[in-house]
Design a protein around this motif. Structure first.
Motif, PDB file in Angstrom:
ATOM      1  N   HIS A 251       0.845  -1.188   0.000  1.00 44.54           N
ATOM      2  CA  HIS A 251       0.000   0.000   0.000  1.00 44.54           C
ATOM      3  C   HIS A 251       0.888   1.249   0.000  1.00 44.54           C
ATOM      4  N   PRO A 252       0.407   2.354  -0.513  1.00 42.07           N
ATOM      5  CA  PRO A 252       1.229   3.581  -0.606  1.00 42.07           C
ATOM      6  C   PRO A 252       1.436   4.235   0.757  1.00 42.07           C
ATOM      7  N   LEU A 253       2.431   3.770   1.490  1.00 41.86           N
ATOM      8  CA  LEU A 253       2.712   4.281   2.827  1.00 41.86           C
ATOM      9  C   LEU A 253       3.541   5.562   2.760  1.00 41.86           C
ATOM     10  N   LYS A 254       3.324   6.427   3.734  1.00 37.13           N
ATOM     11  CA  LYS A 254       4.079   7.668   3.844  1.00 37.13           C
ATOM     12  C   LYS A 254       4.933   7.611   5.098  1.00 37.13           C
ATOM     13  N   GLU A 255       6.229   7.846   4.947  1.00 33.80           N
ATOM     14  CA  GLU A 255       7.130   7.799   6.094  1.00 33.80           C
ATOM     15  C   GLU A 255       6.912   9.020   6.983  1.00 33.80           C
ATOM     16  N   ILE A 256       6.711   8.760   8.290  1.00 34.96           N
ATOM     17  CA  ILE A 256       6.473   9.863   9.227  1.00 34.96           C
ATOM     18  C   ILE A 256       7.562   9.974  10.285  1.00 34.96           C
ATOM     19  N   ARG A 257       8.408   8.928  10.436  1.00 33.12           N
ATOM     20  CA  ARG A 257       9.504   9.011  11.413  1.00 33.12           C
ATOM     21  C   ARG A 257      10.573   7.996  11.059  1.00 33.12           C
ATOM     22  N   ARG A 258      11.836   8.379  11.280  1.00 39.44           N
ATOM     23  CA  ARG A 258      12.949   7.449  11.047  1.00 39.44           C
ATOM     24  C   ARG A 258      14.074   7.770  12.013  1.00 39.44           C
ATOM     25  N   GLN A 259      14.538   6.728  12.708  1.00 37.68           N
ATOM     26  CA  GLN A 259      15.703   6.810  13.579  1.00 37.68           C
ATOM     27  C   GLN A 259      16.539   5.563  13.343  1.00 37.68           C
ATOM     28  N   ALA A 260      17.624   5.420  14.079  1.00 42.05           N
ATOM     29  CA  ALA A 260      18.470   4.243  13.922  1.00 42.05           C
ATOM     30  C   ALA A 260      17.710   2.993  14.357  1.00 42.05           C
ATOM     31  N   GLY A 261      17.436   2.121  13.402  1.00 42.82           N
ATOM     32  CA  GLY A 261      16.745   0.862  13.704  1.00 42.82           C
ATOM     33  C   GLY A 261      15.273   1.006  13.975  1.00 42.82           C
ATOM     34  N   LEU A 262      14.688   2.212  13.756  1.00 44.72           N
ATOM     35  CA  LEU A 262      13.279   2.426  14.061  1.00 44.72           C
ATOM     36  C   LEU A 262      12.684   3.380  13.036  1.00 44.72           C
ATOM     37  N   PHE A 263      11.498   3.038  12.502  1.00 45.06           N
ATOM     38  CA  PHE A 263      10.803   3.942  11.594  1.00 45.06           C
ATOM     39  C   PHE A 263       9.309   3.661  11.620  1.00 45.06           C
ATOM     40  N   SER A 264       8.531   4.672  11.157  1.00 50.59           N
ATOM     41  CA  SER A 264       7.070   4.583  11.166  1.00 50.59           C
ATOM     42  C   SER A 264       6.529   5.057   9.827  1.00 50.59           C
ATOM     43  N   PHE A 265       5.411   4.416   9.401  1.00 54.78           N
ATOM     44  CA  PHE A 265       4.731   4.784   8.169  1.00 54.78           C
ATOM     45  C   PHE A 265       3.237   4.886   8.450  1.00 54.78           C
ATOM     46  N   SER A 266       2.538   5.636   7.604  1.00 53.73           N
ATOM     47  CA  SER A 266       1.085   5.723   7.728  1.00 53.73           C
ATOM     48  C   SER A 266       0.451   5.819   6.345  1.00 53.73           C
ATOM     49  N   TYR A 267      -0.819   5.447   6.304  1.00 53.76           N
ATOM     50  CA  TYR A 267      -1.599   5.531   5.065  1.00 53.76           C
ATOM     51  C   TYR A 267      -3.038   5.799   5.458  1.00 53.76           C
ATOM     52  N   GLU A 268      -3.655   6.788   4.828  1.00 50.74           N
ATOM     53  CA  GLU A 268      -5.050   7.121   5.094  1.00 50.74           C
ATOM     54  C   GLU A 268      -5.672   7.620   3.803  1.00 50.74           C
ATOM     55  N   ALA A 269      -6.866   7.086   3.477  1.00 49.81           N
ATOM     56  CA  ALA A 269      -7.494   7.468   2.221  1.00 49.81           C
ATOM     57  C   ALA A 269      -8.994   7.249   2.290  1.00 49.81           C
ATOM     58  N   ASP A 270      -9.720   8.085   1.523  1.00 48.50           N
ATOM     59  CA  ASP A 270     -11.145   7.844   1.276  1.00 48.50           C
ATOM     60  C   ASP A 270     -11.241   6.942   0.062  1.00 48.50           C
ATOM     61  N   VAL A 271     -11.853   5.806   0.227  1.00 51.98           N
ATOM     62  CA  VAL A 271     -11.849   4.796  -0.833  1.00 51.98           C
ATOM     63  C   VAL A 271     -13.277   4.468  -1.256  1.00 51.98           C
ATOM     64  N   LEU A 272     -13.418   4.033  -2.506  1.00 52.11           N
ATOM     65  CA  LEU A 272     -14.711   3.571  -3.009  1.00 52.11           C
ATOM     66  C   LEU A 272     -14.936   2.107  -2.661  1.00 52.11           C
ATOM     67  N   THR A 273     -13.854   1.329  -2.680  1.00 53.43           N
ATOM     68  CA  THR A 273     -13.924  -0.079  -2.286  1.00 53.43           C
ATOM     69  C   THR A 273     -12.776  -0.376  -1.337  1.00 53.43           C
ATOM     70  N   TRP A 274     -12.981  -1.321  -0.476  1.00 54.96           N
ATOM     71  CA  TRP A 274     -11.963  -1.657   0.509  1.00 54.96           C
ATOM     72  C   TRP A 274     -10.776  -2.361  -0.137  1.00 54.96           C
ATOM     73  N   SER A 275      -9.696  -2.444   0.600  1.00 51.59           N
ATOM     74  CA  SER A 275      -8.462  -3.063   0.105  1.00 51.59           C
ATOM     75  C   SER A 275      -8.727  -4.470  -0.418  1.00 51.59           C
ATOM     76  N   ASN A 276      -8.239  -4.748  -1.618  1.00 49.82           N
ATOM     77  CA  ASN A 276      -8.397  -6.084  -2.200  1.00 49.82           C
ATOM     78  C   ASN A 276      -7.077  -6.837  -2.296  1.00 49.82           C
ATOM     79  N   THR A 277      -6.068  -6.352  -1.540  1.00 49.82           N
ATOM     80  CA  THR A 277      -4.779  -7.059  -1.463  1.00 49.82           C
ATOM     81  C   THR A 277      -4.342  -7.124   0.001  1.00 49.82           C
ATOM     82  N   ASP A 278      -3.625  -8.171   0.350  1.00 51.95           N
ATOM     83  CA  ASP A 278      -3.082  -8.288   1.702  1.00 51.95           C
ATOM     84  C   ASP A 278      -2.049  -7.181   1.938  1.00 51.95           C
ATOM     85  N   PHE A 279      -1.945  -6.763   3.196  1.00 52.43           N
ATOM     86  CA  PHE A 279      -0.930  -5.777   3.532  1.00 52.43           C
ATOM     87  C   PHE A 279       0.406  -6.497   3.698  1.00 52.43           C
ATOM     88  N   SER A 280       1.365  -6.134   2.897  1.00 53.43           N
ATOM     89  CA  SER A 280       2.688  -6.760   2.956  1.00 53.43           C
ATOM     90  C   SER A 280       3.759  -5.680   3.057  1.00 53.43           C
TER      91      SER A 280
END
Length: 754
Positions: A251-280
């Motif tokens: 999924h199109p994740l956006k990086e919001i934090r990065r440190q040594a050995g640690l990072f965070s991503f987020s994704y938020e969207a208004d969708v017409l249909t729900w996710s049809n692929t597993d999150f990998s």
């Protein structure tokens, strides 16, 4: 059970076509379509993401709760009940990764869109999980009630009066957990929070995570104007690894934090249909050589064990520097009658694949066992092309299935055959689907033999098929033999999981691993107690508790491929943002349960139960209960002021419903003796005719225990008419009570939870 579930979903999708959505909504979302003929299989109807289903026994209640369609009357009932997938209004996915363990939380809202507003139905939650998934908890919030799960000790279970039916809570398949919430009104919005843990897979220095998150199109609400929010948040803390690199995401994740050995991503969207692929998601740990480190952490205030925790990680490094040991391998394979068919075919394919990965300098042998023992060769043979071809032919033609299960003799032969190994690492792979009576004796004998072995004693890797074998015996045997344990509970995954174990066992990077500081601590517990070898196929985790002062430096020692010594200084850090007790809980519970079974130690059993309850992980010594809480609205109005009443929500004392056992147990000697095959252990509910036959035959049997036919005839011949009439009325009354009991079994099986 999975087949019945899939058939119920298929029936539910057909039944959902009755729901009228309105003229302006029909074009938005068409009724659920059946899958194409080529895709019509069991897996298509099984959940591929967290789902909620309406349990429909009476098809007359199926309708739009907002817009009744007044459809023609439907006769009959759905037996077994149909399952209509509910529409989902919103979903949030939060993933927290710590080293090789991920904690998943899904919060979603579903609506009972398929039941009349004046009627109600049960709703079944289905939670598919990823690799080695373990359910941690379910929370359900309704307008007037709330439900949640918790674990209690086995002794405490005796005080729970209500017991759920098997279909109301349990595992549909080893990776799919289901839970039924009773009596939810049509049109109700259901808020649900699901939590589970799973493992990240490892391949060539890269960690990969796959979370089931593929929703079918028919769970999308039909109105396009309604905003549908889809949120994903990913947090990764690699522990001691540095220089990590994000590789790929689904999924199109956006990086919001990065440190040594640690990072965070987020994704938020208004969708017409729900996710049809597993999150990998995957990331790599950049290191050409063996990498390691130590994490320390103090216990929390509510921890039952107030000793400090430690965790040691060893990473094998990149495949570029891959140099594995020369090997002598013996496959010890169960060929009893219960292995006939798919289990044995999958085992043969996995062994054939493992033989193809051996180098010409390696040697191997195959021992098949049932009541007797069959040897491919009297000694190990070099893994030449000709020898491997003969072995594959022997497995296919000479390996005769039949008889019972005698495990000790072939294991003894394998250890004896590898006792004089020099310059290579001896390996035994044990594959079985059954339990035997002398399992503790086997562990004792193997422990003595391996303790008295040379510098490189045989490694024993074990693999269990189905639920009839004692998986804790296999885990204990692997721990004693410094090996790995693997399992496949369903037939479809046997070959894949077995190949995974074979690859790991055949790719040793570092053997005879020891930690020099363990001897200097006052009290220390290490899991596993016998440290296994480090494999190129995955990192090694060693954890435990200690009392005293942990040394400032720690050296890891071992033996490399050329039998030279290896010494590495491990960096020691204090884990601040990693909940070590939760990360290590699943591994500790499994290993402690194996030790408790082997030693028959009640204190260890109690320890497992406390750890299970504290970390919400299922164990053999705890049971899951469903808590039902009624909400009470208390309104307060300020005196002399025209203000709206302020509602305060309170809860009554929760009611507890005991779910069926969710653990795997300690094997089934009876099923093994009767050679019952894996995959057919599910007990189907008895048919009506079977219940009647059982009740009537049992009634006759009880009567025959007290009198015989000749005595009855002689007695009746001497009675007057009044006595005969009285006895006739008495027997008629007894028959009515018997029929009433029979009807209860037919109409209300397992209704204790109601």
């Amino acid at each position: 059970m999975a087949e019945e579930f899939a058939k119920a979903v298929e029936d539910g999708l057909k039944l959902a076509k009755r729901i009228y959505l309105g003229k302006d909504r029909e074009a938005a979302v068409a009724p659920p379509k059946p899958p194409p003929p080529m895709e019509r299989s069991l897996d298509w109807y099984l959940p591929s993401a967290p789902m909620v289903y309406a349990v429909i026994s009476d098809p007359r209640i199926v309708d739009n709760p907002d817009m009744p369609s007044y459809q023609p009357h439907v006769h009959g009932r759905c037996d077994p009940p149909a399952l209509i997938p509910l529409q989902m209004k919103g979903v949030d996915l939060v993933v927290d990764c710590f080293a090789d363990t991920a904690f998943i939380q899904v919060c979603g809202t579903w609506r009972v869109h398929c039941v009349m507003g004046s009627r109600y139905c049960d709703c079944r939650i289905a939670v598919p999980m990823g690799d080695q998934g373990s359910i941690l908890g379910v929370e359900v919030d309704l307008p007037r009630k709330s439900y949640s799960t918790e674990l209690i000790g086995v002794e405490e279970c005796k005080g729970v009066e209500k017991i759920a039916r098997p279909e109301d809570g349990g595992f549909l398949k080893p990776h799919i957990f289901t839970l039924t919430i009773p009596q939810i009104d049509g049109g109700t919005n259901i808020s649900i929070k699901l939590r589970w843990s799973q493992k990240l897979s490892y391949n060539e220095g890269q960690f990969s995570l796959n979370v089931p998150f593929s929703f079918p199109e028919y769970v999308t609400p039909p109105i396009k104007k309604i905003s549908k929010k889809e949120k994903i948040k990913l947090n990764v803390n690699s522990g001691i690894a540095t220089g990590i690199l994000c590789k790929a995401t689904s999924h199109p994740l956006k990086e919001i934090r990065r440190q040594a050995g640690l990072f965070s991503f987020s994704y938020e969207a208004d969708v017409l249909t729900w996710s049809n692929t597993d999150f990998s998601f995957s990331y790599s740990v950049s290191s050409d050589n063996i990498l390691g480190g130590v994490l320390l952490q103090s216990p929390s205030l509510n921890d039952y064990d107030q000793r400090d925790m430690f965790c040691i990680y060893l990473f094998p490094g990149s495949q570029k520097s891959k140099k594995v040991f020369r090997k002598e391998v013996i496959f010890v394979v169960d060929v009893s009658e219960s292995m006939q068919g798919s289990p044995l075919e999958s085992t043969k394919n996995a062994i054939s694949g493992a033989l193809s990965r051996l180098s010409p300098e390696d040697s191997f042998n195959i021992i098949a066992f049932s009541s007797e023992t069959f040897l491919f060769s009297t000694s190990t043979e070099l893994a030449s092309k000709e020898a491997i071809e003969r072995a594959n032919e022997w497995i296919t033609t000479k390996c005769i299935v039949g008889g019972g299960t005698n495990m000790f003799i072939p294991l003894e032969k394998a250890v004896e055959m590898l006792s004089n190994t020099r310059g290579s690492i001896p390996i035994i792979f044990l594959v079985t689907d059954g339990a035997v009576e002398d399992e503790r004796n086997i562990c004792d004998q193997m422990k003595k033999r391996l303790t008295n072995g040379g510098s490189l004693c045989p490694r024993i890797h074990t693999f269990g098929i189905g639920s009839f074998c004692n998986h804790y015996f296999l885990r204990m045997l692997a721990m004693i033999g410094r090996g790995e344990y693997g399992a496949a509970y369903d037939l479809d995954s046997i070959e894949v999981q077995m190949q995974k174990l074979f690859r790991k066992g055949l790719s040793t990077a570092l053997a005879n691993i020891t930690m020099d500081a363990f001897d200097n601590l006052e009290q220390i517990e290490v899991y596993p107690s016998c440290i296994p070898d480090l494999s190129f196929e995955g990192p090694l985790t060693i954890c435990g508790r200690y009392q005293g002062t942990f040394p400032e430096t720690l050296k890891a020692k071992g033996i490399l491929r050329d039998l030279s010594s290896f010494i590495m200084d491990l960096k020691i850090e204090h884990a601040k943002d990693i909940p070590l007790d939760r990360v290590l809980a699943r591994q500790q519970i499994d290993l402690l349960t194996a030790q408790a079974w082997f030693s028959e130690n009640k204190q260890l059993e109690e320890k497992v139960a406390k750890l299970s309850i504290q970390t919400c992980n299922i164990s053999e010594y705890t049971r899951m209960v469903l808590l039902e809480k009624n909400k009470i609205d208390k309104s307060t109005v300020s005196s002399g002021a025209r203000t709206k009443p302020h509602k305060i929500v309170d809860f009554e004392v929760p009611k507890r419903i005991l779910l069926q056992s969710l653990s795997v147990g300690f094997g089934d000697l009876v099923a093994t003796a009767e050679n019952i095959r894996p995959g057919i252990e599910e007990q189907k509910p008895p048919e009506v005719a079977e219940i009647i036959l059982k009740a009537t035959s049992d009634c006759c049997g009880r009567m025959c225990n007290h009198c015989c036919c000749m005595c009855c005839i002689q007695c009746c011949s001497k009675m007057n008419n009044q006595c005969v009439a009285t006895l006739t009325q008495l027997f008629t009354a007894m028959a009515c009570f018997g029929c009433l009991d029979c009807c209860v079994q037919i109409c209300c099986p397992g209704q204790n939870a109601r």
